[in-house]
Motif scaffolding. Structure first.
Motif, PDB file in Angstrom:
ATOM      1  N   LEU A 248      14.325   0.194  -3.873  1.00  0.00           N
ATOM      2  CA  LEU A 248      15.399  -0.444  -3.123  1.00  0.00           C
ATOM      3  C   LEU A 248      16.419  -1.014  -4.110  1.00  0.00           C
ATOM      4  N   ALA A 249      17.623  -0.467  -4.080  1.00  0.00           N
ATOM      5  CA  ALA A 249      18.673  -0.866  -5.032  1.00  0.00           C
ATOM      6  C   ALA A 249      20.020  -0.412  -4.485  1.00  0.00           C
ATOM      7  N   ALA A 250      21.077  -0.855  -5.145  1.00  0.00           N
ATOM      8  CA  ALA A 250      22.422  -0.424  -4.771  1.00  0.00           C
ATOM      9  C   ALA A 250      22.548   1.085  -4.968  1.00  0.00           C
ATOM     10  N   ALA A 251      23.290   1.720  -4.068  1.00  0.00           N
ATOM     11  CA  ALA A 251      23.556   3.149  -4.167  1.00  0.00           C
ATOM     12  C   ALA A 251      25.057   3.365  -3.986  1.00  0.00           C
ATOM     13  N   GLN A 252      25.542   4.558  -4.308  1.00  0.00           N
ATOM     14  CA  GLN A 252      26.974   4.843  -4.175  1.00  0.00           C
ATOM     15  C   GLN A 252      27.447   4.660  -2.736  1.00  0.00           C
ATOM     16  N   TRP A 253      26.606   4.942  -1.776  1.00  0.00           N
ATOM     17  CA  TRP A 253      27.000   4.930  -0.365  1.00  0.00           C
ATOM     18  C   TRP A 253      26.543   3.691   0.396  1.00  0.00           C
ATOM     19  N   ALA A 254      25.764   2.818  -0.256  1.00  0.00           N
ATOM     20  CA  ALA A 254      25.233   1.652   0.462  1.00  0.00           C
ATOM     21  C   ALA A 254      24.959   0.509  -0.507  1.00  0.00           C
ATOM     22  N   PRO A 255      25.147  -0.730  -0.053  1.00  0.00           N
ATOM     23  CA  PRO A 255      24.823  -1.877  -0.899  1.00  0.00           C
ATOM     24  C   PRO A 255      23.350  -1.909  -1.307  1.00  0.00           C
ATOM     25  N   LEU A 256      22.463  -1.426  -0.423  1.00  0.00           N
ATOM     26  CA  LEU A 256      21.034  -1.289  -0.730  1.00  0.00           C
ATOM     27  C   LEU A 256      20.515  -0.028  -0.071  1.00  0.00           C
ATOM     28  N   TYR A 257      19.668   0.703  -0.786  1.00  0.00           N
ATOM     29  CA  TYR A 257      19.042   1.904  -0.260  1.00  0.00           C
ATOM     30  C   TYR A 257      17.699   2.075  -0.955  1.00  0.00           C
ATOM     31  N   GLY A 258      16.679   2.460  -0.197  1.00  0.00           N
ATOM     32  CA  GLY A 258      15.380   2.750  -0.784  1.00  0.00           C
ATOM     33  C   GLY A 258      14.563   3.644   0.131  1.00  0.00           C
ATOM     34  N   MET A 259      13.573   4.320  -0.450  1.00  0.00           N
ATOM     35  CA  MET A 259      12.704   5.203   0.307  1.00  0.00           C
ATOM     36  C   MET A 259      11.270   5.011  -0.172  1.00  0.00           C
TER      37      MET A 259
ATOM     38  N   GLY B 254       0.790  -1.224   0.000  1.00  0.00           N
ATOM     39  CA  GLY B 254       0.000   0.000   0.000  1.00  0.00           C
ATOM     40  C   GLY B 254       0.821   1.271   0.000  1.00  0.00           C
ATOM     41  N   ALA B 255       2.136   1.157  -0.213  1.00  0.00           N
ATOM     42  CA  ALA B 255       3.039   2.312  -0.142  1.00  0.00           C
ATOM     43  C   ALA B 255       3.268   2.943  -1.507  1.00  0.00           C
ATOM     44  N   THR B 256       3.801   4.156  -1.477  1.00  0.00           N
ATOM     45  CA  THR B 256       4.304   4.824  -2.672  1.00  0.00           C
ATOM     46  C   THR B 256       5.822   4.760  -2.609  1.00  0.00           C
ATOM     47  N   VAL B 257       6.424   4.113  -3.581  1.00  0.00           N
ATOM     48  CA  VAL B 257       7.884   3.999  -3.609  1.00  0.00           C
ATOM     49  C   VAL B 257       8.456   5.311  -4.137  1.00  0.00           C
ATOM     50  N   LEU B 258       9.293   5.939  -3.328  1.00  0.00           N
ATOM     51  CA  LEU B 258       9.923   7.206  -3.707  1.00  0.00           C
ATOM     52  C   LEU B 258      11.290   6.974  -4.331  1.00  0.00           C
TER      53      LEU B 258
END
Length: 137
Positions: free
Chosen positions: A110-121, A103-107
Motif C-alpha cells: 500500500l503506497a502512492a501510485a501514479q493514478w491514486a494517492p494510495l494503492y495496494g494489492m 495472514g495475507a501475501t502482499v502483492l
C-alpha cells in the motif's frame, strides 16, 4: 430503481470463517443461512456449511459468499477475480489494509501510485485477492 453489483465469493468449507473475518475488517452485519437452515442438505457432513452468506457494512461495502457443495466442481482459479475496495480517505483504506493483511501475501504494498494517492494489492488468508485504493483526482 437502482441496481448494485455485489462480489460473490465461492469457497469449499471456509465461507463462514471468511465472512467472519471480513466483518472484523469492514464492520457491519453478517448474515448466514446454512444448508440445514434452508432444508437443502444433500450431504450430512455439509449441513452446517454456508448456502448463502453476506457481510453488509454501513459504508456500503457488501460481500457475499457460500460453500460450494462437494457434489459440484470447484476450483479457486488463478486471478479469476479481484475484490476492489475504493475509498475517499487514506485513513479508512489504511485501516482496512492493516486488518486484511493479517495472514495475507502482499502483492503490491500500500503506497502512492501514479493514478491514486494510495494503492495496494494483497491475497488474503482465504486466497482472495483484494485491491484497495484511495480515489484520485
Amino acid at each position: 430503481m437502482s441496481v448494485k453489483a455485489v462480489t460473490h465469493l465461492n469457497f469449499r468449507g471456509d465461507a463462514r470463517a471468511a465472512l467472519t473475518f471480513y466483518q472484523s475488517v469492514f464492520g457491519g452485519d453478517v448474515a448466514v443461512v446454512t444448508y440445514k437452515d434452508a432444508g437443502s442438505v444433500q450431504d450430512p457432513s455439509e449441513a452446517d456449511q454456508v448456502m448463502w452468506g453476506q457481510v453488509s457494512a454501513g459504508s456500503g461495502l457488501c460481500v457475499m459468499a457460500y460453500d460450494v457443495p462437494s457434489r459440484m466442481p470447484w476450483n479457486p482459479g488463478e486471478n479469476a477475480f479481484f475484490v476492489s475496495v475504493r475509498g475517499n480517505g487514506a485513513e479508512e483504506i489504511t485501516a482496512y489494509w492493516e486488518k486484511l493483511s493479517d495472514g495475507a501475501t502482499v502483492l503490491q504494498p500500500l503506497a502512492a501510485a501514479q493514478w491514486a494517492p494510495l494503492y495496494g494489492m494483497l491475497r488474503d488468508r482465504f486466497g482472495v485477492t483484494w485491491v484497495l485504493d484511495v480515489v484520485g483526482e
